[in-house]
Design a protein around this motif. Structure first.
Motif, PDB file in Angstrom:
ATOM      1  N   ARG A 122       9.052  23.832  -0.359  1.00 49.49           N
ATOM      2  CA  ARG A 122       9.804  24.346   0.517  1.00 49.49           C
ATOM      3  C   ARG A 122       9.874  23.657   1.845  1.00 49.49           C
ATOM      4  N   MET A 123       8.412  23.335   2.324  1.00 45.89           N
ATOM      5  CA  MET A 123       8.147  22.545   3.561  1.00 45.89           C
ATOM      6  C   MET A 123       8.932  21.196   3.239  1.00 45.89           C
ATOM      7  N   THR A 124       8.552  20.661   1.992  1.00 50.30           N
ATOM      8  CA  THR A 124       9.004  19.335   1.854  1.00 50.30           C
ATOM      9  C   THR A 124      10.384  19.262   1.964  1.00 50.30           C
ATOM     10  N   ARG A 125      11.164  19.939   1.260  1.00 52.70           N
ATOM     11  CA  ARG A 125      12.696  20.205   1.436  1.00 52.70           C
ATOM     12  C   ARG A 125      13.200  20.088   2.830  1.00 52.70           C
ATOM     13  N   ARG A 126      12.548  20.888   3.606  1.00 52.55           N
ATOM     14  CA  ARG A 126      12.809  20.898   5.065  1.00 52.55           C
ATOM     15  C   ARG A 126      12.698  19.435   5.862  1.00 52.55           C
ATOM     16  N   ARG A 127      11.680  18.890   5.021  1.00 53.94           N
ATOM     17  CA  ARG A 127      11.164  17.453   5.917  1.00 53.94           C
ATOM     18  C   ARG A 127      12.002  16.412   5.423  1.00 53.94           C
ATOM     19  N   THR A 128      12.126  16.369   4.252  1.00 54.14           N
ATOM     20  CA  THR A 128      12.899  15.010   3.520  1.00 54.14           C
ATOM     21  C   THR A 128      14.339  15.275   3.073  1.00 54.14           C
ATOM     22  N   GLY A 129      14.735  16.625   2.886  1.00 55.62           N
ATOM     23  CA  GLY A 129      15.836  16.903   2.133  1.00 55.62           C
ATOM     24  C   GLY A 129      16.073  16.625   0.845  1.00 55.62           C
ATOM     25  N   GLN A 135       2.323  12.853   0.006  1.00 56.32           N
ATOM     26  CA  GLN A 135       2.540  11.420   0.871  1.00 56.32           C
ATOM     27  C   GLN A 135       3.359  10.525   0.142  1.00 56.32           C
ATOM     28  N   MET A 136       3.134  10.456  -1.254  1.00 54.77           N
ATOM     29  CA  MET A 136       4.089   9.552  -2.106  1.00 54.77           C
ATOM     30  C   MET A 136       5.436  10.062  -2.025  1.00 54.77           C
ATOM     31  N   VAL A 137       5.762  11.131  -2.132  1.00 59.38           N
ATOM     32  CA  VAL A 137       6.968  11.855  -1.992  1.00 59.38           C
ATOM     33  C   VAL A 137       7.694  11.656  -0.771  1.00 59.38           C
ATOM     34  N   VAL A 138       7.112  11.940   0.178  1.00 59.92           N
ATOM     35  CA  VAL A 138       7.862  11.785   1.760  1.00 59.92           C
ATOM     36  C   VAL A 138       7.807  10.583   2.143  1.00 59.92           C
ATOM     37  N   ARG A 139       6.985   9.719   1.830  1.00 60.02           N
ATOM     38  CA  ARG A 139       7.369   8.184   2.215  1.00 60.02           C
ATOM     39  C   ARG A 139       8.509   7.476   1.270  1.00 60.02           C
ATOM     40  N   ALA A 140       8.285   7.861  -0.011  1.00 54.35           N
ATOM     41  CA  ALA A 140       9.342   7.684  -0.967  1.00 54.35           C
ATOM     42  C   ALA A 140      10.888   7.889  -0.384  1.00 54.35           C
ATOM     43  N   ALA A 141      10.934   9.229   0.052  1.00 55.20           N
ATOM     44  CA  ALA A 141      12.205   9.979   0.327  1.00 55.20           C
ATOM     45  C   ALA A 141      12.519   9.062   1.705  1.00 55.20           C
ATOM     46  N   ASP A 142      11.458   8.940   2.777  1.00 56.14           N
ATOM     47  CA  ASP A 142      11.960   8.203   3.923  1.00 56.14           C
ATOM     48  C   ASP A 142      12.460   6.726   3.656  1.00 56.14           C
ATOM     49  N   ALA A 143      11.967   5.981   2.539  1.00 57.11           N
ATOM     50  CA  ALA A 143      12.596   4.919   2.140  1.00 57.11           C
ATOM     51  C   ALA A 143      14.004   4.909   1.736  1.00 57.11           C
ATOM     52  N   GLY A 144      14.243   6.069   1.157  1.00 54.95           N
ATOM     53  CA  GLY A 144      15.787   6.137   0.676  1.00 54.95           C
ATOM     54  C   GLY A 144      15.579   6.222  -0.974  1.00 54.95           C
ATOM     55  N   TRP A 145      14.582   6.419  -1.379  1.00 56.82           N
ATOM     56  CA  TRP A 145      14.224   6.330  -2.832  1.00 56.82           C
ATOM     57  C   TRP A 145      15.125   7.645  -3.428  1.00 56.82           C
ATOM     58  N   GLN A 174      -7.665  24.127   0.113  1.00 60.01           N
ATOM     59  CA  GLN A 174      -8.112  22.722   0.540  1.00 60.01           C
ATOM     60  C   GLN A 174      -6.757  21.894   0.159  1.00 60.01           C
ATOM     61  N   ALA A 175      -6.041  21.874  -1.123  1.00 62.53           N
ATOM     62  CA  ALA A 175      -5.106  21.163  -1.279  1.00 62.53           C
ATOM     63  C   ALA A 175      -4.000  21.157  -0.308  1.00 62.53           C
ATOM     64  N   VAL A 176      -3.527  22.693  -0.187  1.00 61.76           N
ATOM     65  CA  VAL A 176      -2.290  23.057   0.784  1.00 61.76           C
ATOM     66  C   VAL A 176      -2.693  22.472   2.271  1.00 61.76           C
ATOM     67  N   HIS A 177      -4.051  22.557   2.621  1.00 57.38           N
ATOM     68  CA  HIS A 177      -4.545  22.189   4.009  1.00 57.38           C
ATOM     69  C   HIS A 177      -4.255  20.333   4.118  1.00 57.38           C
ATOM     70  N   ASP A 178      -4.618  19.771   3.027  1.00 57.58           N
ATOM     71  CA  ASP A 178      -4.277  18.408   2.908  1.00 57.58           C
ATOM     72  C   ASP A 178      -2.995  18.177   3.034  1.00 57.58           C
ATOM     73  N   MET A 179      -2.106  18.725   2.237  1.00 58.41           N
ATOM     74  CA  MET A 179      -0.805  18.562   2.136  1.00 58.41           C
ATOM     75  C   MET A 179       0.041  18.718   3.412  1.00 58.41           C
ATOM     76  N   ARG A 180      -0.200  19.939   4.237  1.00 61.05           N
ATOM     77  CA  ARG A 180       0.175  20.493   5.298  1.00 61.05           C
ATOM     78  C   ARG A 180      -0.004  19.232   6.623  1.00 61.05           C
ATOM     79  N   ALA A 181      -1.129  18.728   6.236  1.00 60.20           N
ATOM     80  CA  ALA A 181      -1.570  17.765   7.322  1.00 60.20           C
ATOM     81  C   ALA A 181      -0.488  16.373   7.168  1.00 60.20           C
ATOM     82  N   VAL A 182      -0.178  16.251   5.896  1.00 58.37           N
ATOM     83  CA  VAL A 182       0.840  14.958   5.733  1.00 58.37           C
ATOM     84  C   VAL A 182       2.029  15.329   6.120  1.00 58.37           C
ATOM     85  N   LEU A 183       2.461  16.651   5.952  1.00 61.12           N
ATOM     86  CA  LEU A 183       3.733  16.901   6.487  1.00 61.12           C
ATOM     87  C   LEU A 183       3.743  16.949   8.118  1.00 61.12           C
ATOM     88  N   ARG A 184       2.948  17.162   8.696  1.00 61.46           N
ATOM     89  CA  ARG A 184       2.879  17.090  10.472  1.00 61.46           C
ATOM     90  C   ARG A 184       2.902  15.468  10.692  1.00 61.46           C
TER      91      ARG A 184
END
Length: 218
Positions: free
Chosen positions: A132-139, A171-181, A208-218
């Protein structure tokens, strides 16, 4: 020898129990790259004996192992898959088909548990919140940030991924979305893993996994 159509990166930390099944399921046209992340159970030697190419990554971390495999890959397509027998590499041709047809740039496998114990509740809830957080961040509308995925090697390298812990897949998904993939999702069976879980099978690992991923979204 004919080069592989795709390389499948298999991050590995003490997965000797699962390796024979996993490597036996790698489909024709794909090459297994087992990235040993400091195993003490003979995983590296077993993988080599079963015909896989073994890459050694001494820096601990899921992202460190994944990225070492990406750098070692040579095929046009690169897949990532857990090495614990929870996901079936035989699904790769179907998952890769939209990328091969140039209908998608990244395809993620949405996990569908085959039994109640395959995916612990705390891991499912953490994954749902991150989706859900990824959807809000990237669409990008995703239901799962699972580890089984396929994209083109050079495109992945161009993302210049820096996370070396559990945030690497996100991070792969976020950067791919930002690049218009063009990012797609397809369903795959998710089985109980072989051996002891280091991440999603424990509350601490999931946190730990959630903590690492939330850091990516920040």
């Amino acid at each position: 020898m004919q080069s592989a159509r795709g390389d499948v990166v298999l991050p590995c930390l003490n997965e000797a129990e699962a390796l024979p099944w996993v490597l036996g399921r790698v489909p024709r046209g794909w090459r297994a790259l087992v990235v040993d992340n400091g195993s003490t159970d003979g995983s590296a030697e077993l993988a080599a004996g079963l015909g896989a190419r073994v890459v050694h990554e001494p820096r601990r971390g899921f992202g460190a192992a994944c990225h070492a495999g990406l750098l070692a890959a040579e095929a046009e397509l690169v897949a990532f898959c857990d090495c614990d027998a929870s996901l079936d590499p035989a699904e790769l041709p179907r998952i890769a088909a939209p990328v091969i047809a140039d209908d998608a740039d990244l395809v993620l496998a949405r996990r569908r548990p085959t039994t109640r114990g395959a995916w612990p509740l705390h891991a499912r809830l953490g994954n749902r919140a991150l989706s859900r957080m990824t959807r809000r961040r990237t669409g990008v509308r995703l239901h799962d940030l699972g580890p089984l995925r396929v994209a083109r090697r050079q495109s992945l390298l161009d993302l210049a991924l820096t996370d070396r812990r559990s945030g690497y897949p996100l991070q792969m998904v976020v950067r791919a979305a930002d690049a218009g993939w063009r990012i797609e999702e397809t369903e795959v069976p998710y089985r109980p893993r072989a051996g002891r879980s280091k991440v999603t099978g424990t509350w601490r690992g999931t946190w730990q996994a959630v903590h690492d991923m939330r850091a990516v979204l920040r």
